[in-house]
Design an enzyme around this catalytic site. Structure first.
Site: not given
Length: 148
Positions: A67, A70
């Site tokens: 991600c 993230c």
């Protein structure tokens, strides 16, 4: 099973300290005795011990290695944990490695951030935010769970 440990550099004196993932007290620098940022990880097997039994509010980062957002928000979360050393614990949970937690908390997007106090989720935020917005959200969330 003994709790895992991480190494944290003291923001005050620069010394490296070992910090357990779970403890009854708060981590302090062995050299200068100031509060250390409490940054650790948890998974399906140790989430209860690391997060739900913590003496301070816990900022839980439900993230994934693949991600991009993230990875972008992670340094901001670590900065917040450093700024709030002694009053907030940051726990990172890789949702791919902890599928039971992802299911339990109905994580549908990563990153999903939660504030857990006394074992209860008191705030939740899906998606990455810039540092000032994260700071405001965390401060409001930590205050929302205070007793008194």
């Amino acid at each position: 099973m003994s709790p895992s440990t991480a190494t944290v550099k003291c923001p005050h004196c620069g010394k490296t300290n070992r910090v357990p993932s779970a403890a009854s007290g708060l981590p302090h620098c062995g050299n200068c005795h100031n509060s250390l940022p409490w940054i650790t990880a948890a998974g399906d097997d140790d989430f209860s011990e690391v997060v739900e039994r913590a003496a301070v509010p816990v900022l839980v980062d439900m993230w994934a290695t693949w991600c991009g957002p993230c990875r972008m928000v992670s340094p901001a979360l670590e900065q917040l944990a450093t700024e709030r050393a002694g009053s907030v614990k940051l726990v990172k949970v890789d949702v791919d490695a902890a599928p039971a937690l992802a299911q339990r908390f109905r994580v549908q997007a990563v990153p999903t951030l939660m504030v857990v106090r006394d074992g209860e989720v008191v705030a939740r935020q899906a998606g990455a935010l810039p540092l000032p917005a994260l700071r405001q959200w965390l401060d409001a969330s930590v205050g929302s769970g205070e007793k008194g």
